[in-house]
Write an enzyme that holds these catalytic residues in place. Structure first.
Site, short mmCIF file in Angstrom:
data_model
loop_
_atom_site.label_atom_id
_atom_site.label_comp_id
_atom_site.label_asym_id
_atom_site.label_seq_id
_atom_site.Cartn_x
_atom_site.Cartn_y
_atom_site.Cartn_z
N ASP A 29 21.31 16.83 -22.44
CA ASP A 29 22.12 18.04 -22.04
C ASP A 29 21.96 18.90 -20.84
O ASP A 29 22.83 19.61 -20.37
CB ASP A 29 22.56 18.51 -23.16
N ASP B 146 59.71 14.53 13.77
CA ASP B 146 58.98 14.26 13.77
C ASP B 146 59.00 14.05 12.59
O ASP B 146 57.76 12.61 11.80
CB ASP B 146 57.74 14.10 14.20
N GLY C 266 48.26 4.88 7.77
CA GLY C 266 49.03 4.91 7.58
C GLY C 266 49.95 3.95 7.79
O GLY C 266 50.09 2.69 7.84
N LEU C 267 50.97 4.59 8.89
CA LEU C 267 52.30 4.26 10.22
C LEU C 267 50.79 3.03 10.51
O LEU C 267 51.30 1.67 11.01
CB LEU C 267 52.11 5.56 9.94
#
Length: 530
Positions: free
Chosen positions: A36, A290, A425-426
């Site tokens: 532990d 935008d 991503g775009l």
């Protein structure tokens, strides 16, 4: 108990360790077996601290179980007290040691040590890390302050006016291994200072025993992280009459509400509503042309209760996203998370099974995931952009620079962290969508000469042969995507492409179609109204 590859929270003794490591002059004696001691790595590797946590392990072994393990506990407690001479000593046991029932806290209490000894009873098989941190902070504070509790609470929140000083507040809840706690404290201190409010004590992060004893001197307590500090704030309110703020200042709206609440509790003139527009760049972008690209983006949120609730509000009210999933692994925060989800017309996911969370994520088909380190892995497998908003986290989410989540600057940091994955991503979608445009074909004439043209043509020929061969090699009963069907599918953004593919295949099986062409894809879209 369950065997799993991932857990959102450790056992409660890890939470106790977080509190001990966050403070100075406090030492923790942990009755635990050899295995532990792994918890040290959490602080040296993830937090990148220059010192080990102030923990002494009894590290008993299997052969010790045949003897007197109580003597082993007392020996280690005495050695820790003599060597480190702490101002306060915490004594507890790990999940494994709990089975032995040595009661190390009771043993330490009877040793007559010169410093306060706080016994921690943390049920490892029913509670987890955040509860352990909350209980440890509560027991330590209660143990140190119980002698100074007045018979009748008579706290005057506006005493600062009569005493001719600035109002004073405590910031409670930040700890090591919390999400950006160090940076949040600095930002909230700066925010309050701009409004003429001093910070008396920050605890447990950076606090000592003498600081805990000064907690009742504040006019107001600020509960920054309810998972850790809410029970302690409630105790201070019941016994000393000190009220506490309940709004966590994450996001533009919440930061304004936080300032309004603090000013109202202290009897101060409320701040101007336009302050956020002057100090943060997030509102300006949210109102710009935008930002219309971001409107309606589908977001799945999962994390600890505090950050998940804050993220849901920011997404729905400030960025114009559509929240399609909201959940938390923290059962102690289940009620407020469910309330936040209900406002959005959702059913909250209260779960600590990462596979169930991944399944819910795939079902929701979001365009952005806001979650923990585990959701980052799951989102990567599903091809979805992701930003980490909550612990558990990786070392990359503990930046050396200042990167708060709270206050006006925190709103800027959040905007950058959440919006940039969508922008990337775009870009990725556009590259994929126009991959076969004549300007992107490798064989197109360029200033680099003609070296790549023939090779590119051969590659396309190979791909067409491979594509045409797939139909013959496909096993019986398996759906076949035609070339025009695959081409049409590639025009769909990658972050929803998986859902469209599943819908099209489900539709094809329903109508008994063995090949999925572009026409089948259109029919499926009309069928599911997607």
């Amino acid at each position: 108990m369950e065997l799993t590859l991932w857990t959102y929270e450790g056992p409660p003794h890890v939470g106790a360790m977080r509190i001990a490591a966050s403070m100075h002059g406090v030492h923790y004696v942990l009755h635990a077996p050899q295995g532990d001691t792994y918890a040290d790595l959490l602080f040296t590797m993830i937090e990148r601290r220059g010192q080990r946590p102030p923990v002494t392990y009894t590290t008993f072994q299997a052969r010790d179980l045949g003897g007197d393990t109580a003597e082993l506990v007392k020996r280690h407690v005495q050695e820790a007290a003599d060597r480190f001479q702490p101002d306060a000593l915490l004594v507890g046991e790990s999940c494994t040691a709990e089975l032995i029932q040595d009661q190390p806290g009771a043993l330490a209490q009877g040793m007559g040590l010169p410093m306060p000894v706080v016994t921690l009873e943390l049920p490892a098989y029913s509670k987890k890390e955040n509860w352990g941190a909350s209980e440890t902070f509560y027991q330590l504070m209660r143990g140190l302050l119980k002698q100074s509790v007045p018979p009748q609470p008579s706290h005057d929140v506006q005493a600062w006016k009569h005493e001719g000083r600035r109002p004073r507040v405590n910031l409670l809840g930040p700890s090591l291994l919390g999400f950006r706690c160090r940076d949040d404290v600095l930002e909230v201190q700066r925010l309050l200072s701009l409004h003429g409010i001093d910070v008396g004590v920050v605890a447990p992060l950076g606090a000592g025993v003498e600081d805990i004893l000064r907690l009742p001197q504040a006019d107001l307590n600020v509960c920054l992280y309810p998972e850790v500090a809410e029970s302690s704030c409630s105790w201070l309110e019941r016994n000393f009459g000190i009220p506490f703020s309940k709004t966590v200042p994450i996001g533009m709206g919440a930061t304004h509400d936080f300032l309004v609440e603090v000013h109202a509790l202290l009897g101060m003139t409320p701040p101007e509503a336009a302050e956020g527009y002057q100090r943060s760049r997030m509102p300006w972008y949210s109102e710009s042309v935008d930002s219309t690209y971001l409107t309606g983006k589908r977001v799945f949120i999962f994390g600890d209760g505090t950050h998940a609730i804050a993220a849901a509000r920011i997404c729905s009210e400030e960025l114009g996203f559509t929240v399609v999933g909201l959940g938390s692994y923290s059962r102690e925060m289940a009620r407020p998370v469910r309330a936040a989800a209900k406002k959005l017309g959702l059913e909250a996911l209260i779960c600590d099974d990462y596979l169930a969370v991944e399944a819910a994520m795939a079902e929701a088909a979001p365009e952005l995931v806001l979650g923990t380190q585990m959701e980052r892995h799951s989102a990567k497998r599903l091809g979805i952009p992701c930003a980490v908003i909550s612990t558990p986290m990786h070392v990359q989410d503990v930046p050396a620079r200042l990167s708060p989540q709270m206050g006006w600057e925190g709103a800027n940091v959040i905007f950058d962290a959440w919006v940039h994955p969508l922008m990337m991503g775009l870009e990725e979608h556009l590259i994929g969508m126009f991959r076969h445009d004549f300007e992107f074909v490798d064989g197109h004439q360029s200033h680099l000469g003609h070296a790549g043209g023939a090779g590119a043509g051969n590659n396309h020929g190979t791909e067409s042969v491979r594509a045409s061969g797939c139909q013959d090699e496909a096993p019986s009963g398996q759906l076949i995507w035609t070339a025009d069907g695959e081409a049409e599918l590639k025009k769909i953004p990658f972050f929803v492409r998986g859902k469209v593919r599943r819908n099209a295949e489900s539709y094809a099986r329903t109508v008994g179609c063995k090949e999925i062409s572009s026409e089948t894809l259109y029919d499926a879209k009309a069928h599911y109204k997607a």
